[in-house]
Design an enzyme around this catalytic site. Structure first.
Site, mmCIF file in Angstrom:
data_model
loop_
_atom_site.group_PDB
_atom_site.id
_atom_site.type_symbol
_atom_site.label_atom_id
_atom_site.label_comp_id
_atom_site.label_asym_id
_atom_site.label_seq_id
_atom_site.Cartn_x
_atom_site.Cartn_y
_atom_site.Cartn_z
ATOM 1 N NE ARG A 51 -16.553 5.885 -2.764
ATOM 2 C CZ ARG A 51 -15.692 6.304 -1.886
ATOM 3 N NH1 ARG A 51 -15.031 7.409 -2.088
ATOM 4 N NH2 ARG A 51 -15.499 5.634 -0.779
ATOM 5 C CB THR A 52 -10.247 3.147 -3.188
ATOM 6 O OG1 THR A 52 -10.848 3.956 -2.199
ATOM 7 C CG2 THR A 52 -8.742 3.212 -3.044
ATOM 8 C CE LYS A 80 -8.680 -21.789 -5.571
ATOM 9 N NZ LYS A 80 -7.724 -21.734 -6.690
ATOM 10 N NE ARG A 101 -10.029 -0.129 0.579
ATOM 11 C CZ ARG A 101 -10.823 0.930 0.702
ATOM 12 N NH1 ARG A 101 -12.119 0.783 0.816
ATOM 13 N NH2 ARG A 101 -10.314 2.134 0.705
ATOM 14 C CG HIS A 129 -7.622 5.141 2.576
ATOM 15 N ND1 HIS A 129 -6.974 4.765 1.419
ATOM 16 C CD2 HIS A 129 -8.916 5.355 2.227
ATOM 17 C CE1 HIS A 129 -7.854 4.760 0.427
ATOM 18 N NE2 HIS A 129 -9.028 5.113 0.894
#
Lengths: 303, 138
Positions: A51-52, A80, A101, A129
């Site tokens: 959603r974000t 990596k 995120r 957030h």
């Protein structure tokens, strides 16, 4: 060059200005449809969040910009062993703004310290957030028309809920705010957040009882009580239903109550509440897109 | 009990009793090859009891560490057997690479080349929080 890592970095005036832009976008979407033409947003999602991420991407597309990025760590160089700092430096060569995120708390801050383009924290673990809080604030503004003189009920998991802590921090700056903190004892707001409320000269009360708190609330912000937060299943089973919002619990609520939820919802709000005109959680998600559009414009310095 | 006077070196005095050993470790004095003495629970007219650290030799001390452990401590610089400089310390606004964040969800837990930075967030409570994840220092 400016980033947004924590909602506290925005002044009341800046939040007002973002809201003003978002409201103008809602009224005049055409005016904004090419504002970010030729600009690229990099969505660096080191953990999945449909959603974000989609909200950020939709925001950039609606501004006429483009999007590049990845949606899980496995498809990035971090698999990596590349550091967040190096990823941020490298992405700065390809994009104009980053939305990140990351499961580790503080990762977007590290990115902002190393990138030469703005970084927006799109959620770092259980920490911050800020764009969710911006979505919450626009919802409050649109539904209540103000940020002052509100009794705000926060219900559910108030201990681990980052959205709750950020919203408290944001509302602490307005006059006449009163918090009603509704949760089981095990999931109460941490003391450092309560200290912030007291320091801001605001009132709060703590209660376990959602129904008796209901009549005085102007806003009810629901969060999920998660099973894994409890030490034993017995306590969870005993408590879980007390924090599920259904039409019966709304009997004594104000007619203009605003019911909010950061989503995703699991079962903490009965689907029967969805048709109640006071249910504003899906609009809240839409408001998130408008605020992300306003934020992208602000951070890119586009008027 | 008598510990000889030092000729050239540093005396950290007025350390709150019980904090001398922690300060000794955080300052890295255990790694020095010159004589260092920790005197614990010494009588003090002002404090009742105090700890003292004597370092027999010239070394660079990180006064932020002293201020963090005990802002009441005083530092005396000794030259030719005389105190040539005496100063107090205060709580530093920021601590860099002195203590580590214990939050397993903090970015510093997996990217160990990052500086460990803590900010003073509550002067009264001597509270420091990690710059990255805001977890309180233990």
């Amino acid at each position: 060059m400016r980033s947004l890592i924590d909602i506290k970095e925005l002044s009341v005036k800046e939040i007002d200005s973002l809201i003003e832009t978002a409201l103008d976008i809602i009224d005049n979407p055409q005016k904004y449809s090419e504002k970010c033409k030729g600009k690229k947003l990099a969505t660096l999602f080191f953990e999945p969040s449909t959603r974000t991420r989609l909200s950020f991407e939709a925001a950039m597309y609606e501004l006429g910009g483009n999007v590049l990025g990845f949606s899980e760590a496995q498809s990035s160089s971090s698999a990596k062993g590349e550091s967040v700092a190096d990823t941020a430096r490298m992405i700065s060569c390809y994009a104009d703004i980053i939305a990140m995120r990351h499961p580790k708390e503080g990762a977007p801050l590290v990115a902002s310290m190393n990138a030469s383009i703005p970084v927006v924290n799109a959620g770092d673990g259980g920490h911050n957030h800020p764009t969710q809080t911006l979505a919450d604030l626009l919802t409050i503004k649109r539904k209540k028309g103000r940020f002052n003189n509100l009794t705000v009920g926060l219900c559910g998991d108030l201990k681990f809920g980052r959205t709750v802590h950020s919203l408290i921090n944001a509302l602490n700056r307005y006059e006449g705010i009163k918090f009603v903190l509704i949760s089981p004892e095990e999931l109460r707001v941490p003391s450092y957040v309560k200290n912030e409320i007291t320091k801001a000269g605001k009132e709060y009360i703590e209660t376990k009882d959602l129904v008796s708190a209901m009549p005085e609330l102007d806003i009810l912000y629901m969060t999920r009580v998660q099973k894994e937060r409890f030490f034993n299943e017995e306590d969870y089973l005993r408590l879980k239903d007390s924090y599920i919002l259904d039409p019966a619990k709304l009997t004594n609520a104000k007619a203009d109550l605003s019911i909010m939820h950061p989503l995703p919802r699991v079962n903490e709000i009965s689907v029967k509440v969805d048709t109640d005109p006071r249910a504003h959680y899906f609009e809240q998600a839409l408001n998130g897109k408008y605020m992300r559009m306003a934020l992208i414009l602000m951070l890119l310095g586009i008027k | 009990m008598k510990i000889e006077e030092i000729k050239n070196g540093i005396v950290i005095d007025h350390i709150t009793a019980g904090k001398g050993e922690e300060l000794y470790k955080l300052l890295g004095l255990d790694k020095l090859e010159i004589p260092v003495a920790i005197m614990k629970n010494m009588n003090s007219a002002k404090m009742g009891k105090k700890d003292i650290i004597k370092i027999d030799g010239a070394v660079e001390l990180n006064t932020d560490i002293i201020g963090y452990i005990d802002p009441c401590a005083t530092v005396n610089i000794i030259k030719d057997g005389k105190t040539v400089n005496k100063y107090g310390v205060s709580l530093p606004r920021e601590l860099k690479n002195v203590i580590s964040c214990k939050n397993p969800r903090c970015i510093t837990s997996c990217e160990q080349e990052l500086d460990q930075i803590f900010k003073l967030t509550d002067e009264e409570a001597h509270e420091y929080r990690c710059l990255y994840c805001e977890t309180k220092a233990k």
